[in-house]
Design a protein around this motif. Structure first.
Motif, PDB file in Angstrom:
ATOM      1  N   LEU A 143       0.928  -1.213   0.085  1.00 62.27           N
ATOM      2  CA  LEU A 143      -0.149   0.030  -0.116  1.00 62.27           C
ATOM      3  C   LEU A 143       0.859   1.006   0.095  1.00 62.27           C
ATOM      4  CD1 LEU A 143      -2.888  -0.971   2.746  1.00 62.27           C
ATOM      5  CD2 LEU A 143      -2.932  -0.701   0.164  1.00 62.27           C
ATOM      6  N   GLY A 144       1.440   1.338  -1.034  1.00 58.04           N
ATOM      7  CA  GLY A 144       2.455   2.617  -1.178  1.00 58.04           C
ATOM      8  C   GLY A 144       3.617   2.727  -0.116  1.00 58.04           C
ATOM      9  N   PRO A 145       3.570   3.768   0.353  1.00 58.86           N
ATOM     10  CA  PRO A 145       4.877   3.972   1.460  1.00 58.86           C
ATOM     11  C   PRO A 145       4.588   3.199   2.774  1.00 58.86           C
ATOM     12  CG  PRO A 145       3.921   6.119   0.843  1.00 58.86           C
ATOM     13  CD  PRO A 145       2.813   4.941   0.454  1.00 58.86           C
ATOM     14  N   ILE A 146       3.402   2.607   3.057  1.00 66.07           N
ATOM     15  CA  ILE A 146       3.179   2.029   4.475  1.00 66.07           C
ATOM     16  C   ILE A 146       4.240   0.995   4.606  1.00 66.07           C
ATOM     17  CG2 ILE A 146       1.697   0.357   5.429  1.00 66.07           C
ATOM     18  CD1 ILE A 146      -0.481   1.909   4.617  1.00 66.07           C
ATOM     19  N   SER A 147       4.660   0.806   5.741  1.00 65.25           N
ATOM     20  CA  SER A 147       5.751   0.085   6.174  1.00 65.25           C
ATOM     21  C   SER A 147       5.304  -1.224   7.109  1.00 65.25           C
ATOM     22  CB  SER A 147       7.101   0.572   6.529  1.00 65.25           C
ATOM     23  OG  SER A 147       6.842   1.095   7.708  1.00 65.25           O
ATOM     24  N   SER A 148       4.206  -0.814   7.817  1.00 69.37           N
ATOM     25  CA  SER A 148       3.480  -1.940   8.434  1.00 69.37           C
ATOM     26  C   SER A 148       2.116  -1.456   8.894  1.00 69.37           C
ATOM     27  CB  SER A 148       4.214  -2.175   9.792  1.00 69.37           C
ATOM     28  OG  SER A 148       4.114  -1.087  10.783  1.00 69.37           O
ATOM     29  N   LEU A 149       0.999  -2.248   9.017  1.00 67.51           N
ATOM     30  CA  LEU A 149      -0.190  -2.027   9.235  1.00 67.51           C
ATOM     31  C   LEU A 149      -0.901  -3.227  10.360  1.00 67.51           C
ATOM     32  CD1 LEU A 149      -3.037  -0.506   9.088  1.00 67.51           C
ATOM     33  CD2 LEU A 149      -3.326  -2.095   7.052  1.00 67.51           C
ATOM     34  N   LEU A 150      -0.875  -2.905  11.453  1.00 70.23           N
ATOM     35  CA  LEU A 150      -1.468  -3.666  12.523  1.00 70.23           C
ATOM     36  C   LEU A 150      -2.677  -3.485  12.687  1.00 70.23           C
ATOM     37  CD1 LEU A 150       1.341  -4.683  14.926  1.00 70.23           C
ATOM     38  CD2 LEU A 150       0.810  -5.796  12.697  1.00 70.23           C
ATOM     39  N   ILE A 151      -3.724  -4.408  12.697  1.00 69.15           N
ATOM     40  CA  ILE A 151      -5.132  -4.265  13.344  1.00 69.15           C
ATOM     41  C   ILE A 151      -5.321  -5.116  14.601  1.00 69.15           C
ATOM     42  CG2 ILE A 151      -7.365  -4.177  12.595  1.00 69.15           C
ATOM     43  CD1 ILE A 151      -6.380  -4.064   9.739  1.00 69.15           C
ATOM     44  N   TYR A 152      -5.865  -4.521  15.519  1.00 66.10           N
ATOM     45  CA  TYR A 152      -6.121  -5.249  16.749  1.00 66.10           C
ATOM     46  C   TYR A 152      -7.399  -5.129  17.357  1.00 66.10           C
ATOM     47  CZ  TYR A 152      -5.692  -5.975  21.844  1.00 66.10           C
ATOM     48  OH  TYR A 152      -5.390  -6.241  23.280  1.00 66.10           O
ATOM     49  N   GLN A 153      -8.215  -6.174  17.560  1.00 72.93           N
ATOM     50  CA  GLN A 153      -9.645  -5.828  18.097  1.00 72.93           C
ATOM     51  C   GLN A 153      -9.883  -6.967  19.186  1.00 72.93           C
ATOM     52  OE1 GLN A 153     -12.989  -6.370  15.479  1.00 72.93           O
ATOM     53  NE2 GLN A 153     -13.810  -4.446  16.376  1.00 72.93           N
ATOM     54  N   GLU A 154     -10.324  -6.457  20.381  1.00 75.83           N
ATOM     55  CA  GLU A 154     -11.006  -7.363  21.290  1.00 75.83           C
ATOM     56  C   GLU A 154      -9.822  -8.365  21.825  1.00 75.83           C
ATOM     57  OE1 GLU A 154     -15.125  -8.507  20.862  1.00 75.83           O
ATOM     58  OE2 GLU A 154     -14.641  -8.208  18.891  1.00 75.83           O
ATOM     59  N   GLY A 155      -8.608  -7.779  21.875  1.00 73.44           N
ATOM     60  CA  GLY A 155      -7.736  -8.589  22.549  1.00 73.44           C
ATOM     61  C   GLY A 155      -6.895  -9.405  21.512  1.00 73.44           C
ATOM     62  N   GLU A 156      -6.992  -9.435  20.376  1.00 69.82           N
ATOM     63  CA  GLU A 156      -6.420 -10.090  19.363  1.00 69.82           C
ATOM     64  C   GLU A 156      -5.848  -9.388  18.049  1.00 69.82           C
ATOM     65  OE1 GLU A 156      -8.725 -13.440  17.200  1.00 69.82           O
ATOM     66  OE2 GLU A 156      -9.389 -13.315  19.533  1.00 69.82           O
ATOM     67  N   LEU A 157      -4.714  -9.535  17.739  1.00 71.56           N
ATOM     68  CA  LEU A 157      -4.384  -9.167  16.456  1.00 71.56           C
ATOM     69  C   LEU A 157      -4.998  -9.767  15.329  1.00 71.56           C
ATOM     70  CD1 LEU A 157      -0.480  -8.875  16.894  1.00 71.56           C
ATOM     71  CD2 LEU A 157      -2.125  -6.832  16.538  1.00 71.56           C
ATOM     72  N   ILE A 158      -5.414  -9.095  14.379  1.00 73.62           N
ATOM     73  CA  ILE A 158      -5.941  -9.536  13.237  1.00 73.62           C
ATOM     74  C   ILE A 158      -4.915  -9.691  12.181  1.00 73.62           C
ATOM     75  CG2 ILE A 158      -7.425  -9.275  11.060  1.00 73.62           C
ATOM     76  CD1 ILE A 158      -9.231  -7.526  13.447  1.00 73.62           C
ATOM     77  N   GLU A 159      -4.318 -10.774  11.866  1.00 74.82           N
ATOM     78  CA  GLU A 159      -3.343 -11.199  11.026  1.00 74.82           C
ATOM     79  C   GLU A 159      -3.522 -12.693  10.332  1.00 74.82           C
ATOM     80  OE1 GLU A 159       0.379 -10.745  13.241  1.00 74.82           O
ATOM     81  OE2 GLU A 159      -0.590 -12.371  14.925  1.00 74.82           O
TER      82      GLU A 159
END
Lengths: 277, 93
Positions: free
Chosen positions: B77-93
């Motif tokens: 996604l262009g210049p993004i080097s990391s994108l972390l998404i977290y919800q309700e106690g856990e990482l979405i990965e």
């Protein structure tokens, strides 16, 4: 994905500094946000007495309302090449009214870092390690220092994206991380309360934390130049950490693209799942 | 003479009352049975939380999968080097 590589979070570290100030107040190193800065810079004010500058409070620094001319944006380069960042900042003319006029400046937050060091008797990094990072198993990478050795307040601190999420988690849980109260819930509430903004009539900035709405949800966030973000959306128990390659993009259009991604894709996705429970 | 028919009348009344009571009790006893049978018939509906949770899980997977895909491909996604998404106690990965 570089979730375990440390990344310079730029001014998003201002929000981390806000937490550290809250801890310093909780721990009794600082009296509170109304405490004036004069007692932390006795040598400077002895040589340069100025009742207006001496009356600047910790709260004024936290809300970018010191009244001192900014040392950010076009003035940033001159400030960081100066021999003494503290004196340079305090030497700035009063271009605004303390506690009233907002002028974003990393010089303000650097003064906060110096105050933390002088109040606690330990470097800002040692203080942060003891009270914030170690209890949360966060490892800081690089962290710039000024010519006198004070850790930079509000810029150039490197964190892992996973640790950025931990900061958000602790904020969302009212100062608790792994069942340990890191900072008081009162501080969390106060620090994210918007009291000022970039433009008149816009109130979106608390104690070094930004506020905005995303897809109908209140969002609290830390922002660093170029696209470094910790975004907290308490209503749907979500946190997003974004890092952007330094120097890759400082444009407003990139920022708009990122917010479009948050507002139109990520937050609606998270909320759709959350509300379906 | 005048008391006897009255006693017989009362006796008849009591017998009738007993019959009515028995009939009514039979009806009343049946009712829970019917309700219980009805609830058996409705059982698939009462099982709907499972169905809902299935839908929820599907939607959860859909949401999480798409967000995880997005997060996983953030480097693109262009210049993004990391994108972390977290919800309700856990990482979405």
């Amino acid at each position: 994905m570089n979730a375990r590589l440390t990344h310079n979070i730029k001014s998003a570290s201002k929000s981390v500094l806000s937490i550290l100030v809250g801890i310093a107040i909780d721990e009794g190193y600082l009296e509170g946000v109304d405490q004036t800065i004069d007692e932390f810079f006795p040598d400077y004010f002895e040589s340069n007495p100025d009742s207006l500058k001496e009356a600047i409070t910790i709260g004024d620094l936290l809300t970018m309302r010191s009244g001192l001319a900014s040392t950010s944006r076009r003035s940033y380069g001159r400030w960081v090449i100066s021999d003494n960042w503290i004196d340079y900042k305090l030497n700035q003319p009063m271009t605004g009214r303390s506690g009233i006029d907002r002028d974003y400046s990393t010089g303000n937050t650097h003064l906060l870092s110096v105050i933390l060091t002088r109040a606690s008797g330990m470097s800002t990094r040692t203080f942060a390690n003891r009270y914030l990072f170690e209890p949360m198993d966060i490892r800081v990478g690089g962290w710039d220092r000024d010519p006198q050795g004070y850790y930079m307040g509000g810029n150039n601190m490197a964190l892992q994206p996973r640790d950025m999420i931990k900061i958000g988690e602790m904020m969302m849980n009212m100062g608790v991380y792994n069942s340990e109260q890191i900072v008081s819930p009162d501080w969390i509430v106060e620090s994210v309360k918007p009291v000022t903004g970039r433009r008149p009539g816009v109130t979106n900035y608390g104690y070094l934390w930004f506020r905005r709405e995303s897809a109908g949800f209140e969002m609290v966030y830390a922002f660093g130049n170029g696209g470094q973000y910790i975004l907290i959306i308490p209503k749907i128990e979500a946190i997003i950490a974004v890092t952007t390659r330094i120097g890759a993009s400082n444009t407003r259009s990139y920022r708009r693209e990122l917010f479009s991604l948050f507002d139109n894709t990520i937050v609606p996705g998270l909320s759709a799942f959350y509300v379906s429970k | 003479m005048s008391g006897k028919p009255t006693i017989t009348g009362w006796a008849l009344f009591l017998v009738l009352l007993l019959i009515v009571a028995l009939a009514a009790s039979a009806f009343l006893i049946d009712t829970p049975i019917e309700m219980s049978e009805a609830s058996k018939r409705v059982e698939p509906v009462t099982e709907s939380p499972d169905t809902r949770s299935e839908v929820r899980n599907t939607s959860r997977e859909f949401t999480r999968d798409s967000l995880a895909t997005l997060a996983g491909s953030a480097d693109n996604l262009g210049p993004i080097s990391s994108l972390l998404i977290y919800q309700e106690g856990e990482l979405i990965e």
